[in-house]
Design a protein around this motif. Structure first.
Motif: not given
Length: 1456
Positions: A39-42, A45-51, A594-597
């Protein structure tokens, strides 16, 4: 569970992981797998991706491959190859091998015990101690420290009983390797005392005889390894004189490619130029593919796999693959004797094993088919003698995960309990590339495949490939190829893989791959669905990544040139946001942010959305997004579709005062309603949604009145009625043809053709429009259009071949409706004939066409012709009609394909010609059969049938012929066919399609027949051509493939023989309706769009002028959702649907759809299962629910396809009046979203002929009731919605330009009006009122248009409501700015006009718009009124300046 925490530097990390803690206490791994989850957490941005990676610690990772299928006595050398299976154990590790002898008597003993490494070739000597063995069972395990892997087994039978097999003859000179390379010498020997009697043959890949000859007298067999031997061969040595004797040994061949590909660099920036140098064979070819390397991580088994082959499948000797070489091999190998010997020795071994061991041996599958056959015999006896084995004995240990699975029977519910892992979004780089210079390039090209092309090499075997912009390919000259290609904008690593072919070689070789990294020091990634629905509120997540940031960097993410079709959150309360609203911060400790629009898409069609990343800067009085250094710019094209619960209905009209009137009597009153309780026997056919009839005054020959009615039976809400008007040009290519052909619910993505007839419809329309465009082109006038249409035809031709069993040099082949035919009986005679005719018309490759022609001619040569099946394309009830219609098609096929040499079979065609002279003149054929023979028959029969066609012509105008029922021999017989029953049962939904198709077909064939005759036939073919044009769907197709083919051909051939229409005078229309204002339009070649109030059901189009006008009437309406959804009284569709959905786990929603068809004719249907915006699914989350074990039930024709907006698949085997279900799990998007703002989705059932035959709508299970317009609910973006559902963006609406007359001069004013879609209007305010929408207050100004200035072609609106937000202090501080009765100048953009359901126009004013009072002191001094109304030649000057390289302002100033 063991966890490691670490930091990733430069996006990459690698290390050795100790998984000892995952073992059992005894140090073994057991049967289960160890799962590694990364799991990689940025940090930003706080995003996390797992494999996830599953490691099977007990996996063998190898297999035992015998180079001989068995052994014989007295002595045999049995070479066994320990072959790695790829992945992390390929070529690594040691094994322990045991050999157990099961004797022909009653003993079982260990024969061998030895060690070896993976990759070794072990020569096993079968000596005297093995003379009594019936079967030798080898068992091997990989050594893993102090543990052992699961065993691998191999059964080697004694084939002594065959009599002819002697496995001691061939001796290899080198037993160290079983693999040879191309051009390497191969050498083996046989005993010299028998060499003079022996022959040899090398058979490769089970069907190619690569070498053959006589063994030298000294016993040496020697030859050079060639490419045809790749990858696997068997050397046979045999004697056929006297008693046959045969020996054999297997070997492998690999090809080492001597050619290579080089690049000018391995680091690139987006849009940078790159040169590839290809070095290959002289005058050869090279194919280069470049793909995003991340694709490989989406594929299973992404570690390199070796080529897997099947060994010792001697059954191929009894097959037809060897063709004429069959006789050469059948004499030295008797497969029947081998089978009998195998059965005897292996069944004996199985029986003995149970008697001695009292258990059954657990075998694993082998690459040797003889070993597998022996194991099966062994196991069958053992299982019948003792208890069943406790392990799955048919599971292939090389791929245990795929054991006994099939896509039709896969169960989905267990898999819904766990979310599958995702691949990491980014790939670590081996080294940090040097940062190229940043440029202000718009990044908009993000393909997964950058390059896939072939290149011709020169005499030196080289070619230079330049990769740059734009997307063009230059021709090859002197063998030197060059290509210009846009370098992709994706920040990723690209993998280039070259393949080379050299003249004289039978195969290609794969060169060494190379990689190229696309790099940008600071860049954005935008996460946003590519497919959305109108008025949906979504969020776009923009993440900024930086590399080697040495100090804090403040940046702004801004919308760049946001159009009116997309509404984005640019600030609170109608104001532009401050820098904090768009700020992004990167630092040495924070490499991403990151920013959300929030976004809302307001109009159907492609919407362009651009984000710009700038350094944060500030200038007084200037919006911060307009200054600062531009670091990155990303542009996305989002496909915006109409909501799935809205039906679109379209009717094309050709208005021509000179033609006979169209009289339509079935017009409904405004009060017509749908009655669900009506009995089936009392059902009346439903009228079309759009109906019309024509009339004219006796005193005016150039005025035509067309009365149009919109019927709302079954509709709940009418959203809009629009009329599109343009001058009719016969050889025009419609705009829709330049886009992907589409049908309802697929207007924004390329259509997926589920059936062959889908492709044939599109191909027929495109091919004959292409021919028409060629006919009307002069020079390069239409070159871009020709290229687009030609590319579309190429794609369709490729899709056609996926429904055939044709391949190069096919003896015969054909086409089928649902998928590739698996046998001759599965081919369709009619569709093969129709498809082949189209291929010939398109000048397709002869090697692909001739196989289909051969199949058709073979059918003709049969003594008893089968009655052709038309696959529901036509409802001919008599076999004679079907037979003669098909024969006429074949006769025409012989002319269309006359240039192909394979057609010239005089005997077959002469026989067919003679049959046409045997037609009974008194036979009462169907009109369509008569028309088919009149066009496609022999000379005499054509003339005869033309006469009958003229005699059957209707006298009351077009269409000239109708086919309500078939004409039978018995005049008293009624046409009570299956179509009649369908007409009555389903309110004529299916029946009307067949009747309309029949009318189109007979009139198209009649036009072809009479046009082909070139005679004065008392018919006005121009009127009939216009009628055919009116029946076209928007994409140029008709009801099915057959009528589309003949109608498209008829229009092309008629226009090819007729001069183009002369534009005789000015044309105009006046649209009149009760209770609404009349709309007048001057008709030009450009189309104009007029909206009709939805309260109006009937309106009249009055056209003036002697010429043709093309009119398209479009109705958008929501279908009524009937309450009794499961009731049999719901007879609108013949496929009833019910649905259930539930959230089974976090992030996954399970949807179950049950179907019930009402007719056995609907056994195969296409399903389009919509996906909520942003949601996805996988193959594993789809499942067909079986009805019961005793019934086969419905199944998939082919695996499902998943697009950006739906799941597409074809079901067959549907049982009438029985509910059959499937389920699909959909995964919610990873970014935040608002379920209550998502549009409903549709599940649609479609038949290849009847189109939509079932539909069901689903709303998101978490969706709540939406707040109404003007309510108090807070919206994500500021917008104003009007009656009918259309909305306008109200962002940045507090800075409208007011009271700025001092800054206006003629040049600046013209420059403003020269912007794309700009307008300028002089208006008078008639009234004012106030309105509140979502807490925002507006002044609504009802205005009358007095003067209009624009280069836009839409009709000028008479009254417009301008919405001015009350936060515009500068505009509203002075009461004169909104005073009723005063004149004002308003400037804006045309795409801001919104029409409501009453056809009233609205315009919400924003910061780029202008409002000036013309009687203000400053404006009067500037004389703005005269300035606007006095603009002379404005459109021409705008057009010229837009084409110049200078700015529009400078150009206009220079030419004022």
């Amino acid at each position: 569970m063991k966890m490691h925490f670490l930091a990733l530097l430069a996006g990459a990390w690698s290390s050795v992981i100790d998984i000892g803690d995952c073992m059992r206490t005894d140090g073994t791994a057991g049967e289960g797998a160890v799962t590694l989850t990364g799991t990689v957490r940025d940090r930003g941005s706080g995003d996390a991706e797992s494999t996830q990676t599953d490691i099977d610690l007990a996996k063998p990772g190898f297999e035992l491959v015998p180079l001989r299928p068995g052994f014989t006595l007295p002595k045999t050398t049995l070479p066994i190859l320990v072959r790695g299976l790829g992945g992390r154990f390929d070529g690594n590790g040691s094994i322990e091998l045991n050999g157990t002898c099961v004797t022909q008597e009653t003993e079982i003993f260990e024969l061998y015990r030895l060690g070896a490494d993976i990759g070794d070739l072990i020569p096993i000597d079968i000596q005297d101690n093995a003379q009594q063995c019936a079967v030798i069972i080898f068992t091997a395990q990989r050594i893993i420290g102090n543990r052992r892997s699961r065993p691998v087994t191999l059964a080697v039978p004694s084939l002594e009983g065959t009599g002819s097999l002697k496995f001691g003859l061939i001796a290899l000179t080198d037993f160290t390797s079983a693999t040879y390379t191309v051009r390497q010498p191969f050498q083996a020997t046989v005993p010299a005392d028998v060499a003079s009697q022996m022959m040899f043959m090398v058979i490769c890949n089970e069907h190619d005889i690569a070498k053959s000859g006589r063994v030298r007298d000294d016993g040496v067999i020697s030859f050079e390894i060639t490419e045809v031997m790749v990858p696997q061969c068997v050397l046979y040595v045999y004697k056929t004189d006297g008693a046959p004797v045969t020996d054999m040994i297997q070997f492998y061949v690999r090809s080492e490619c001597p050619y290579h590909l080089r690049a000018s660099g391995d680091k690139i920036a987006p849009a940078e130029n790159v040169t590839l140098t290809i070095s290959g064979g002289r005058n050869g070819l090279a194919t280069i593919q470049a793909i995003d390397e991340r694709l490989s991580y989406l594929l299973p088994n992404n570690f390199g796999q070796s080529y897997q082959t099947t060994d010792w499948d001697i059954a191929f000797f009894d097959k037809l693959e060897l063709k004429y070489d069959q006789v050469r091999v059948m004499n030295f190998l008797d497969t029947t004797v081998i089978d009998n010997t195998l059965m005897s020795v292996c069944m004996h071994a199985g029986r003995l094993w149970w008697q001695r061991k009292e258990e059954c041996l657990l075998f694993t599958s082998s690459s040797s088919e003889i070993s597998n056959m022996c194991q099966a015999k062994f196991r069958s006896v053992c299982n019948n003698t003792g208890p069943a084995p406790t392990a799955n004995t048919i599971c292939d240990q090389r791929d245990a995960g795929r054991c006994e699975q099939h896509f039709e029977s896969q169960q989905v519910l267990p898999s819904l309990g766990a979310r599958p892992g995702n691949s990491l979004n980014d790939i670590g780089l081996d080294s940090k590339p040097a940062a190229p210079k940043l440029e202000s390039v718009v990044r908009e090209l993000f393909p997964e495949v950058w390059l896939f092309n072939d290149y011709s090499l020169n005499e030196n075997g080289q070619a230079a490939v330049a990769l740059t912009a734009p997307d063009t390919i230059t021709r090859c000259e002197n063998g030197q190829a060059a290509v210009a290609l846009t370098a992709p904008d994706t920040i990723t690593r690209w993998s280039f893989l070259p393949y080379f072919w050299t003249p004289g070689k039978l195969a290609t070789c794969q060169g060494k791959s190379l990689t190229m990294t696309s790099y940008k020091k600071v860049h954005m990634i935008v996460d946003l669905p590519k497919h959305v629905y109108i008025n949906e509120s979504l969020t776009a997540k923009v993440t900024v990544f930086g590399d080697s940031i040495d100090q804090e960097l403040r940046m702004s993410i801004c919308f760049d040139g946001l159009g009116r079709s997309v509404c984005g959150d640019m600030g609170a309360d109608g104001e532009l946001g401050q820098p904090t609203y768009t700020r992004i911060i990167l630092s040495p400790e924070r490499a991403s942010d990151s920013k959300t629009y929030s976004l809302k898409f307001l109009k159907k069609g492609p919407s362009v959305l651009t984000f710009a990343l700038r350094t944060e800067s500030a200038l007084p009085g200037v919006y911060h997004c307009r200054v600062g250094e531009l670091l990155d710019r990303v542009q996305l094209t989002i496909n915006v579709a109409e909501r799935s619960d809205i039906d679109e209905h379209y009717q094309r009209l050709i208005l021509n005062p000179s033609k006979p009137l169209t009289r339509y009597t079935r017009l409904q009153s405004d009060g017509t309603a749908f009655n669900e309780d009506i009995a089936e026997e009392d059902l009346e056919p439903l009228p079309d949604i759009i109906e019309y009839y024509e009339s004219r005054s006796r005193n005016t020959v150039n005025v035509l009145q067309t009365h149009v009615a919109s019927n709302l039976l079954g509709m709940e809400t009418l959203h809009s009625i629009s009329v599109e008007v343009s001058r009719f040009l016969a050889n025009n290519i419609p705009d829709s043809l330049l886009e992907s052909s589409s049908r309802r619910k697929r207007a924004v993505e390329q259509r997926r053709n589920a059936f062959l007839t889908d492709i044939l419809k599109d191909l027929s329309a495109a091919l004959y429009k292409f021919k028409a465009l060629q006919l009307s082109s002069t020079g390069d006038q239409n070159a871009p259009l020709l290229e687009v249409v030609e590319n579309n035809i190429g794609v369709l031709l490729s899709e056609v071949l996926s429904f055939s069993d044709c391949h190069q040099n096919s003896v015969d082949c054909g086409f089928a409706q649902k998928s590739q035919p698996l046998s001759t009986d599965a081919r369709s005679l009619v569709l093969s004939t129709l498809t082949t005719s189209l291929l010939c018309e398109a000048d397709f490759d002869e090697t692909m066409v001739c196989g289909a022609l051969k199949f058709i001619m073979n059918q003709l040569e049969k003594s008893s012709l089968p009655v052709p099946d038309f696959d529901d394309q036509i409802d001919l009830s008599r076999d004679d009609d079907k037979m003669w219609f098909w024969k006429a098609m074949i006769l025409r096929l012989s002319q269309d394909c006359g240039s192909y040499l394979c057609v010239r079979n005089d005997r077959t065609w002469l026989r067919l010609y003679k049959e046409f002279y045997q037609i009974d003149d008194n036979m009462r054929f169907d009109q369509r059969t008569i028309a088919a023979v009149a066009y496609m028959g022999t000379n005499s029969t054509r003339e005869l049938m033309r006469t009958r066609m003229l005699a059957m012509k209707r006298e009351d105008g077009t269409p000239y012929w109708t086919t309500g029922a078939s004409i039978t021999d018995d005049p008293t017989t009624t046409a009570s066919s299956w179509t009649d029953r369908l007409w009555r049962r389903f309110n004529d939904l299916l029946g009307r399609k067949m009747r309309k198709s029949g009318d189109i077909l007979v009139n198209a064939l009649g036009m072809l027949a009479l046009t082909d005759a070139d005679t004065d036939n008392r018919l006005d073919m121009d009127d009939l051509a216009d009628w055919l044009y009116e029946q076209q769907h928007e994409g140029g197709t008709y009801e099915n493939a057959l009528d589309t083919y003949f109608a498209s051909r008829a229009l092309y051939e008629y226009r090819a023989k007729k001069e183009g229409d002369k534009l005789r005078e000015n044309l105009s229309i006046d649209i009149q309706c009760r209770g609404c204002r009349n709309t007048f339009v001057n008709v030009t070649e450009s189309s104009s769009l007029v909206f009709i109030p939805t309260t109006v059901r009937n309106f009249t189009i009055v056209s003036t002028g002697l010429g043709k006008i093309k009119v398209g009437v479009r109705v958008l309406a929501t279908r009524r959702q009937r309450t009794r959804r499961h009731s049999k009284d719901d007879v609108y569709y013949p496929v009833h649907m019910s649905a259930m959905q539930e959230r089974v786990v976090d992030g996954i929603v399970r949807q179950q759809i049950c179907l019930e068809v009402s007719s056995a004719m609907l056994d195969t249907i296409e399903i389009t299962h919509g996906l909520f915006t942003g949601y996805t699914t996988t193959q594993q989350l789809f499942n067909i629910i079986p009805n019961s074990p005793s019934k086969a039930g419905m199944k998939l024709v082919r695996p499902i396809e998943i697009s950006g907006y739906a799941v597409h698949f074809v079901l067959t085997g549907l049982t009438p009046n029985e509910e059959q279900c499937y389920e699909v799990g959909i995964k919610e998007p990873s970014s935040s979203h608002e379920p209550d703002q998502l549009a409903p989705i549709a599940v649609t059932a479609r038949h290849p002929v009847y189109d939509v035959i079932g539909q069901h709508f689903l709303s998101h299970p978490d969706r709540t009731k939406r707040s109404s317009v003007g309510g108090q609910g807070e919206q994500a973006v500021d917008s104003v919605c009007f009656d009918g559902g259309n909305c306008a963006c109200a962002e940045t609406s507090c800075k409208v330009m007011c009271k700025q007359c001092t800054k206006i001069d003629p040049n600046n004013l013209i420059a403003e009006l020269c912007r794309d879609n700009a307008f300028g209007a002089i208006v008078e305010f008639m009234s004012e009122k106030s309105a509140t929408v979502d807490g925002a207050e507006y002044a609504v100004l009802n205005a009358s248009i007095k003067h209009w200035t624009t280069d836009f072609t839409e009709p000028i609106p008479i009254m417009v409501e301008f919405w001015l937000r009350k936060c515009n202090v500068r505009c509203l501080a002075d009461p004169i700015m909104t005073r009723v009765g005063y004149y004002y100048f308003i400037g804006g953009t045309m795409d801001g006009w919104i029409s409501d359901q009453s056809a009233k126009y609205h315009y919400v004013m924003r910061s780029e718009d202008r409002l000036e009072v013309l009687f203000d002191r400053e404006c009067e001094s500037k004389n703005i009124l005269s300035m606007v109304t006095g603009l002379v030649d404005y459109e021409r000057r705008c057009t010229q300046c837009k084409k110049s390289n200078d700015s529009v302002t400078d150009c206009l100033r220079r030419h004022r």
